[in-house]
Design a protein around this motif. Structure first.
Motif, PDB file in Angstrom:
ATOM      1  N   LEU A 128       0.817  -1.207   0.000  1.00 49.90           N
ATOM      2  CA  LEU A 128       0.000   0.000   0.000  1.00 49.90           C
ATOM      3  C   LEU A 128       0.858   1.268   0.000  1.00 49.90           C
ATOM      4  O   LEU A 128       0.317   2.371  -0.016  1.00 49.90           O
ATOM      5  CB  LEU A 128      -0.924   0.007   1.220  1.00 49.90           C
ATOM      6  CG  LEU A 128      -1.878  -1.182   1.357  1.00 49.90           C
ATOM      7  CD1 LEU A 128      -2.718  -1.038   2.618  1.00 49.90           C
ATOM      8  CD2 LEU A 128      -2.757  -1.342   0.126  1.00 49.90           C
ATOM      9  N   ALA A 129       2.178   1.090   0.035  1.00 50.45           N
ATOM     10  CA  ALA A 129       3.080   2.234   0.117  1.00 50.45           C
ATOM     11  C   ALA A 129       3.234   2.911  -1.243  1.00 50.45           C
ATOM     12  O   ALA A 129       3.066   2.289  -2.299  1.00 50.45           O
ATOM     13  CB  ALA A 129       4.449   1.785   0.624  1.00 50.45           C
ATOM     14  N   GLU A 130       3.577   4.178  -1.198  1.00 52.50           N
ATOM     15  CA  GLU A 130       3.819   4.925  -2.424  1.00 52.50           C
ATOM     16  C   GLU A 130       4.957   4.261  -3.208  1.00 52.50           C
ATOM     17  O   GLU A 130       5.984   3.878  -2.649  1.00 52.50           O
ATOM     18  CB  GLU A 130       4.193   6.374  -2.094  1.00 52.50           C
ATOM     19  CG  GLU A 130       4.391   7.253  -3.311  1.00 52.50           C
ATOM     20  CD  GLU A 130       4.718   8.691  -2.949  1.00 52.50           C
ATOM     21  OE1 GLU A 130       4.996   9.487  -3.870  1.00 52.50           O
ATOM     22  OE2 GLU A 130       4.695   9.011  -1.742  1.00 52.50           O
ATOM     23  N   GLY A 131       4.761   4.104  -4.494  1.00 54.29           N
ATOM     24  CA  GLY A 131       5.796   3.529  -5.353  1.00 54.29           C
ATOM     25  C   GLY A 131       5.608   2.060  -5.664  1.00 54.29           C
ATOM     26  O   GLY A 131       6.307   1.524  -6.526  1.00 54.29           O
ATOM     27  N   TRP A 132       4.665   1.392  -4.970  1.00 60.35           N
ATOM     28  CA  TRP A 132       4.444  -0.017  -5.296  1.00 60.35           C
ATOM     29  C   TRP A 132       3.832  -0.129  -6.684  1.00 60.35           C
ATOM     30  O   TRP A 132       2.935   0.617  -7.055  1.00 60.35           O
ATOM     31  CB  TRP A 132       3.502  -0.665  -4.289  1.00 60.35           C
ATOM     32  CG  TRP A 132       3.323  -2.150  -4.558  1.00 60.35           C
ATOM     33  CD1 TRP A 132       4.092  -3.160  -4.079  1.00 60.35           C
ATOM     34  CD2 TRP A 132       2.328  -2.768  -5.388  1.00 60.35           C
ATOM     35  NE1 TRP A 132       3.653  -4.378  -4.562  1.00 60.35           N
ATOM     36  CE2 TRP A 132       2.566  -4.165  -5.367  1.00 60.35           C
ATOM     37  CE3 TRP A 132       1.274  -2.284  -6.158  1.00 60.35           C
ATOM     38  CZ2 TRP A 132       1.783  -5.073  -6.084  1.00 60.35           C
ATOM     39  CZ3 TRP A 132       0.492  -3.185  -6.869  1.00 60.35           C
ATOM     40  CH2 TRP A 132       0.746  -4.552  -6.815  1.00 60.35           C
ATOM     41  N   ARG A 133       4.339  -1.065  -7.469  1.00 61.96           N
ATOM     42  CA  ARG A 133       3.799  -1.259  -8.815  1.00 61.96           C
ATOM     43  C   ARG A 133       4.117  -2.660  -9.316  1.00 61.96           C
ATOM     44  O   ARG A 133       5.030  -3.328  -8.810  1.00 61.96           O
ATOM     45  CB  ARG A 133       4.374  -0.220  -9.791  1.00 61.96           C
ATOM     46  CG  ARG A 133       5.882  -0.291  -9.953  1.00 61.96           C
ATOM     47  CD  ARG A 133       6.423   0.893 -10.735  1.00 61.96           C
ATOM     48  NE  ARG A 133       7.882   0.858 -10.813  1.00 61.96           N
ATOM     49  CZ  ARG A 133       8.558   0.333 -11.836  1.00 61.96           C
ATOM     50  NH1 ARG A 133       7.903  -0.168 -12.874  1.00 61.96           N
ATOM     51  NH2 ARG A 133       9.878   0.331 -11.841  1.00 61.96           N
ATOM     52  N   GLN A 134       3.372  -3.082 -10.301  1.00 61.38           N
ATOM     53  CA  GLN A 134       3.646  -4.323 -11.011  1.00 61.38           C
ATOM     54  C   GLN A 134       4.306  -3.989 -12.331  1.00 61.38           C
ATOM     55  O   GLN A 134       4.102  -2.912 -12.889  1.00 61.38           O
ATOM     56  CB  GLN A 134       2.359  -5.109 -11.238  1.00 61.38           C
ATOM     57  CG  GLN A 134       1.745  -5.673  -9.968  1.00 61.38           C
ATOM     58  CD  GLN A 134       0.495  -6.472 -10.236  1.00 61.38           C
ATOM     59  OE1 GLN A 134      -0.383  -6.011 -10.964  1.00 61.38           O
ATOM     60  NE2 GLN A 134       0.411  -7.655  -9.654  1.00 61.38           N
TER      61      GLN A 134
END
Length: 274
Positions: A128-134
């Motif tokens: 849920l943190a800023e910057g998480w991505r797939q």
């Protein structure tokens, strides 16, 4: 503190109305397993080599990170039994568990982070943190900047399978979550001799039941075709049953049910499991 945190996670899972099917009030998940990993465990640095430089270490997500708290949310027996009967699309119960149950998992992430913060500790849920991505990574295919499976492995909660899932003491049918905190806690020992030990295929060359359970042909003796799996799970399945089930994310889970590792670490050839 380890006991208090584990108890709070279990309490939230047991009491939260978000962990309930809307029509029956039955839970999506059974009592969770909880494990702890040291934020400076060398494995997290190794993941940058194994997964890719994009995979974030705990200290890159939370300054002063000391511990990664991980949990396993086992899918209930009734839902697993409903999915065992399927051979093409997931059951409605499985799809609701994937869609609504993952919403509950995110609520658990937020709750535990807030619970720790109320006690004077900094905490954040990596997913849920800023910057998480797939993303699509050249070496490993579909990946993300934080892997709940790899965090759970670091926390001694299981080992990897032929289909790339995590086989835990409660089996392979589950959802995973984690929170990073600056609170130092003793790590859970990793007792398996290697990172694939719980899978019969890798341990002794037997089983392979998940291969026959995959309707997309994404599993073989060579492993898991992530791109083919993704196209099926996020494309074909929602298009076929998403509207009927009333969910956007359906999952699939056929390779996690009606297999020897569905609810346990299988012994194989009569040998006891650790």
């Amino acid at each position: 503190m380890v006991g208090m945190i584990s108890a709070e996670i279990r309490r939230f899972v047991g009491e939260s109305l978000d962990n309930r099917f809307p029509d029956s009030g039955e839970p999506y998940f059974d009592e969770p397993l909880v494990g702890f990993a040291a934020a400076d465990d060398p494995l997290f640095a190794e993941y940058k080599r194994i997964i890719g430089d994009f995979h974030r270490a705990p200290g890159e997500i939370l300054d002063g990170a000391a511990t990664v708290i991980c949990w396993v949310l086992p899918v209930t027996r009734a839902t697993r039994e409903s999915n065992r009967k399927e051979s093409l699309w997931p059951s409605r119960q499985w799809a609701l568990t994937r869609n609504n149950g993952e919403g509950f998992n995110s609520a658990l992430r937020r709750h535990l982070a807030a619970w720790l913060q109320e006690r004077g500790h900094r905490a954040v849920a990596p997913q849920l943190a800023e910057g998480w991505r797939q993303l699509d990574a050249p070496a490993v295919g579909v990946a993300s900047t934080w892997s709940e499976r790899h965090a759970a492995y670091a926390a001694g909660l299981g080992t990897f399978s032929l289909n790339d899932a995590l086989i835990t003491p409660r089996g392979i049918a589950h959802r995973l979550g984690s929170v990073i905190t600056d609170l130092p806690l003793p790590p859970t020992p990793r007792t398996s001799p290697d990172h694939r030990h719980n899978c019969l295929w890798y341990r002794e060359g037997s089983c392979g039941a998940c291969i026959g359970r995959c309707p997309a042909g994404a599993l073989s003796r060579q492993g898991h075709d992530k791109a083919r799996c993704r196209d099926y799970v996020y494309g074909a399945v929602p298009a076929a049953v998403g509207e009927r089930y009333g969910v956007a994310q359906t999952g699939c889970g056929l390779c996690q049910t009606r297999v020897p590792c569905e609810t346990q670490v299988p012994a194989g050839r009569g040998r006891a499991t650790p």
